[in-house]
Design an enzyme around this catalytic site. Structure first.
Site, mmCIF file in Angstrom:
data_model
loop_
_atom_site.group_PDB
_atom_site.id
_atom_site.type_symbol
_atom_site.label_atom_id
_atom_site.label_comp_id
_atom_site.label_asym_id
_atom_site.label_seq_id
_atom_site.Cartn_x
_atom_site.Cartn_y
_atom_site.Cartn_z
ATOM 1 N N GLU A 58 0.797 -1.391 0.103
ATOM 2 C CA GLU A 58 -0.088 -0.039 0.069
ATOM 3 C C GLU A 58 0.840 1.209 0.045
ATOM 4 O O GLU A 58 1.898 1.304 0.689
ATOM 5 C CB GLU A 58 -1.002 -0.033 1.367
ATOM 6 C CG GLU A 58 -1.890 1.253 1.366
ATOM 7 C CD GLU A 58 -2.571 1.153 2.699
ATOM 8 O OE1 GLU A 58 -3.799 1.386 2.872
ATOM 9 O OE2 GLU A 58 -1.712 1.462 3.836
ATOM 10 N N TYR A 106 -9.854 -4.161 4.723
ATOM 11 C CA TYR A 106 -8.800 -2.997 4.976
ATOM 12 C C TYR A 106 -7.654 -3.115 4.462
ATOM 13 O O TYR A 106 -7.043 -2.030 3.669
ATOM 14 C CB TYR A 106 -8.673 -2.870 6.425
ATOM 15 C CG TYR A 106 -7.802 -1.892 6.983
ATOM 16 C CD1 TYR A 106 -7.959 -0.515 6.791
ATOM 17 C CD2 TYR A 106 -6.209 -2.118 7.083
ATOM 18 C CE1 TYR A 106 -6.986 0.447 7.298
ATOM 19 C CE2 TYR A 106 -5.316 -1.234 7.291
ATOM 20 C CZ TYR A 106 -5.975 0.120 7.514
ATOM 21 O OH TYR A 106 -4.837 0.891 7.815
ATOM 22 N N GLY A 239 14.494 -2.823 54.598
ATOM 23 C CA GLY A 239 14.976 -3.134 53.349
ATOM 24 C C GLY A 239 15.102 -4.515 52.964
ATOM 25 O O GLY A 239 15.832 -4.995 51.768
#
EC number: 2.7.7.-
Length: 364
Positions: A58, A106, A239
């Site tokens: 296209e 499409y 932690g």
């Protein structure tokens, strides 16, 4: 024609997943010939039995070319590699074509040239059957579920189709459909990113932790000895979780152990804040065992852990595992696990340095 990036790696491509019998590809600004692209895609999906491939050139607004490809296969094409459809450096936009008719229309709206092979399969008006036609044959439940498996593209769509086609079964056996949905569309393991800046653990004995890491986590190819797990006991806000999660790919369980999402590619497990009495298969996890049977909630018994990996157990003082064990359990635990108990002031991160020019606080 070469295929670029056709192997799965540990990069973010793990987060990608495509599974469908109808695949729609768009190669932007691609000068390749439609026939060459189409033949390559046909060969690429040979494992899933291709039945139709359409490749269309296209013209784009800027004068360049796009290539649209519709690929249909007898079995759903499945890949977790985002570069699977790359051709000679051209990476396509990859979509699951829910309506093959619309996608084909499409792609063919303004073709410069095109190539196709096989027989186009139009989207069925309803793969659940049309009961308004007097001579229409009613589909069996097996046929209905088979069609749903072939046409659904994600977990939510799969369950929605089941609910619409088989409402009674959906209402009475939802947990089994959820189990099959998890098997058909497994969650992609996200790479953990620590919310905190990288820093060096402030430990009194960092050598103990570093030695465990070197011997049990970083030497992935060492099969001479079974690995040891690691038990860390200490206060909250030190932690522990962020440090453990930052070490690599892992299975992470907090509050409960969920076997349904077990990652066989994980390098280690993390059990975070789960009381000892609520941890299933603790011996297998702590002992770094392989090929053991687990019983996921709402799921069938299954075998996990195709390789031996260690487990990091994180606990606060109020849920000390050792306190809740029998002497025999403690013996097994100590033989298969290194223990590190945090002393006051220890943590798995470093506090930021205080500037010498900082003004003292005026608060009392």
């Amino acid at each position: 024609m070469s295929t670029v990036g056709s192997t799965v790696s540990s990069t973010p491509s793990r987060r990608f997943k495509h599974r469908n019998v109808n695949t729609f590809l768009t190669y932007s600004r691609c000068p390749l010939e439609p026939e060459a692209v189409g033949l390559h895609i046909w060969s690429l999906i040979a494992h899933w039995t291709p039945v139709y491939v359409l490749s269309v050139r296209e013209t784009h607004e800027d004068g360049g070319y796009h290539i649209h490809v519709l690929a249909q296969s007898a079995k759903p094409v499945y890949t977790t590699d985002s570069g699977f459809f790359d051709i000679d450096g051209f990476h396509p936009n990859i979509q699951s074509a829910k309506s093959a008719n619309k996608v084909r229309a499409y792609a063919m709206k303004n073709p410069v040239t095109y190539w196709e092979r096989g027989t186009f399969i139009p989207r069925k008006t309803s793969f659940l059957g049309d009961s308004t036609e007097p001579n229409s044959k009613k589909q069996s439940k097996d046929d209905i579920v088979r069609d749903i498996i072939e046409h659904s593209t994600n977990k939510q769509e799969y369950l929605s189709m089941i609910q619409k086609a088989l409402p009674y079964e959906w209402a009475t056996k939802l947990q089994y459909f959820e189990y099959s949905a998890n098997k058909l569309f497994p969650d992609i393991q996200e790479i953990y990113t620590s919310p905190f800046p990288q820093s060096t653990p402030a430990l009194l004995d960092p050598t103990a932790i570093n030695t465990w890491l070197e011997n049990n986590l970083y030497q992935q190819n060492s099969n001479s000895n079974r690995k040891l797990s690691l038990y860390i006991l200490g206060p909250t806000r030190t932690g522990k979780s962020s440090w453990a999660r930052s070490l690599g790919r892992h299975n992470y369980w907090q509050n409960n152990v969920d076997w349904s999402s077990y990652d066989e590619d994980a390098e280690y497990n993390i059990i975070d804040d789960i009381p000892f009495k609520y941890c299933p298969c603790w011996k297998q996890l702590i002992g770094c065992q392989k090929d053991y049977i687990v019983n996921p909630k709402y799921g069938k018994r299954k075998k996990v852990a195709s390789k031996s990996i260690p487990t990091i157990v994180l606990a606060n003082e109020d849920e000390d595992w050792l306190r809740d064990m029998t002497p025999a359990q403690q013996d097994y635990f100590n033989a298969n696990c290194e223990t590190y108990m945090l002393e006051p002031g220890e943590r798995f991160f470093s506090l930021p340095a205080v500037s010498a020019t900082a003004h003292p606080s005026s608060e009392v």
